[in-house]
Design a protein around this motif. Structure first.
Motif, short mmCIF file in Angstrom:
data_model
loop_
_atom_site.label_atom_id
_atom_site.label_comp_id
_atom_site.label_asym_id
_atom_site.label_seq_id
_atom_site.Cartn_x
_atom_site.Cartn_y
_atom_site.Cartn_z
N LYS A 50 0.81 -1.23 0.00
CA LYS A 50 0.00 0.00 0.00
C LYS A 50 0.84 1.27 0.00
N GLU A 51 2.09 1.18 0.46
CA GLU A 51 2.98 2.34 0.48
C GLU A 51 3.71 2.53 -0.85
N GLY A 52 3.53 1.59 -1.77
CA GLY A 52 4.22 1.66 -3.06
C GLY A 52 5.60 1.05 -3.04
N THR A 53 5.92 0.30 -1.99
CA THR A 53 7.20 -0.38 -1.90
C THR A 53 7.19 -1.58 -2.85
N VAL A 54 8.20 -1.66 -3.71
CA VAL A 54 8.30 -2.72 -4.71
C VAL A 54 9.34 -3.74 -4.25
N THR A 55 8.92 -5.01 -4.18
CA THR A 55 9.81 -6.10 -3.80
C THR A 55 9.80 -7.14 -4.90
N THR A 56 10.97 -7.47 -5.42
CA THR A 56 11.07 -8.49 -6.46
C THR A 56 10.90 -9.87 -5.84
N ILE A 57 9.97 -10.64 -6.39
CA ILE A 57 9.72 -12.01 -5.94
C ILE A 57 10.62 -12.97 -6.69
N ILE A 58 10.65 -12.82 -8.01
CA ILE A 58 11.49 -13.66 -8.86
C ILE A 58 11.82 -12.90 -10.13
N GLU A 59 13.03 -13.07 -10.62
CA GLU A 59 13.46 -12.43 -11.86
C GLU A 59 13.86 -13.53 -12.84
N CYS A 60 13.60 -13.29 -14.13
CA CYS A 60 13.79 -14.34 -15.12
C CYS A 60 14.44 -13.80 -16.39
N SER A 61 15.39 -14.57 -16.91
CA SER A 61 15.99 -14.34 -18.22
C SER A 61 16.05 -15.72 -18.89
N PRO A 62 16.44 -15.79 -20.14
CA PRO A 62 16.54 -17.12 -20.77
C PRO A 62 17.46 -18.07 -19.99
N ASN A 63 18.49 -17.54 -19.34
CA ASN A 63 19.44 -18.36 -18.59
C ASN A 63 18.97 -18.73 -17.19
N THR A 64 17.95 -18.01 -16.67
CA THR A 64 17.51 -18.26 -15.29
C THR A 64 16.06 -18.73 -15.22
N SER A 65 15.51 -19.20 -16.32
CA SER A 65 14.15 -19.73 -16.30
C SER A 65 14.07 -20.89 -15.33
N THR A 66 12.91 -21.05 -14.68
CA THR A 66 12.76 -22.13 -13.71
C THR A 66 12.46 -23.45 -14.41
N ASP A 67 12.94 -24.52 -13.83
CA ASP A 67 12.58 -25.87 -14.26
C ASP A 67 11.51 -26.35 -13.28
N GLY A 68 10.26 -26.25 -13.67
CA GLY A 68 9.18 -26.57 -12.75
C GLY A 68 8.89 -25.40 -11.83
N PHE A 69 8.29 -25.70 -10.69
CA PHE A 69 7.89 -24.66 -9.74
C PHE A 69 8.93 -24.45 -8.65
N VAL A 70 9.10 -23.19 -8.27
CA VAL A 70 9.89 -22.83 -7.09
C VAL A 70 8.95 -22.12 -6.13
N THR A 71 9.19 -22.29 -4.83
CA THR A 71 8.32 -21.69 -3.82
C THR A 71 8.95 -20.41 -3.30
N LYS A 72 8.16 -19.35 -3.30
CA LYS A 72 8.60 -18.05 -2.77
C LYS A 72 7.64 -17.64 -1.66
N THR A 73 8.18 -17.04 -0.62
CA THR A 73 7.37 -16.53 0.48
C THR A 73 7.17 -15.04 0.27
N VAL A 74 5.91 -14.61 0.33
CA VAL A 74 5.58 -13.20 0.11
C VAL A 74 4.85 -12.67 1.34
N SER A 75 5.37 -11.58 1.90
CA SER A 75 4.73 -10.95 3.06
C SER A 75 3.77 -9.87 2.57
N LEU A 76 2.49 -10.14 2.72
CA LEU A 76 1.46 -9.19 2.33
C LEU A 76 1.16 -8.28 3.51
N THR A 77 0.88 -7.03 3.23
CA THR A 77 0.60 -6.05 4.27
C THR A 77 -0.91 -5.81 4.37
N SER A 78 -1.32 -5.19 5.46
CA SER A 78 -2.72 -4.77 5.52
C SER A 78 -2.89 -3.65 4.49
#
Length: 153
Positions: free
Chosen positions: A101-129
């Protein structure tokens, strides 16, 4: 007749400049938290197919540039979620970000052709009120595929 001869080169030059710069905004704004956190989206894409239902989200795009909100939720209290992400592309650079809500930007995952995921990866995201958004940001992306699985708060 003379006016047409004078204006034609200028019109051609303007068209060429607009075409050449049409997606340059996406690369310029890729690291700009100020632009990314804006409420509005700014993107161009081709060949897009998306699906969203109860915490299951998928997007495939043949070409993507810019920033697009893919999830938005207003929460009464803060909480943490587990987000399973599959993210791949054949060209370009892209990332999935969380914006609070404050406009703070947090990168969860970044991707390029060399860093594409193989299947799923789990990321924890802290949501605010208050307002929480997930946004896709990228430039020069080709054959982008994003899949998200999570329990809707």
């Amino acid at each position: 007749m003379n006016r047409k001869k004078i204006y034609l080169p200028w019109i051609c030059l303007l068209c060429l400049l607009l075409t050449a710069c049409s997606n340059a905004f996406a690369e310029r704004e890729y690291d700009s938290d100020e632009k990314i956190s804006q409420q509005g989206d700014h993107y161009s894409k081709k060949g897009s197919v998306s699906h969203s239902k109860n915490g299951d989200y998928s997007l495939t795009v043949s070409s993507f540039n810019g920033r697009q909100t893919i999830w938005n939720k207003h929460l009464k209290k803060a909480q943490t979620i587990e987000l399973d992400v599959s993210f791949r592309l054949s060209n370009g650079q892209a990332k999935l970000v969380h914006i609070d809500k404050e406009g703070t930007v947090t990168t969860i995952i970044e991707c390029s052709p060399n860093t594409s995921t193989d299947g799923f990866v789990t990321k924890t995201v802290s949501l605010t009120s208050g307002e929480n958004r997930l946004k896709l940001v990228g430039y020069d992306c080709s054959d982008l595929a994003l899949d998200l699985l999570f329990s809707e708060p």
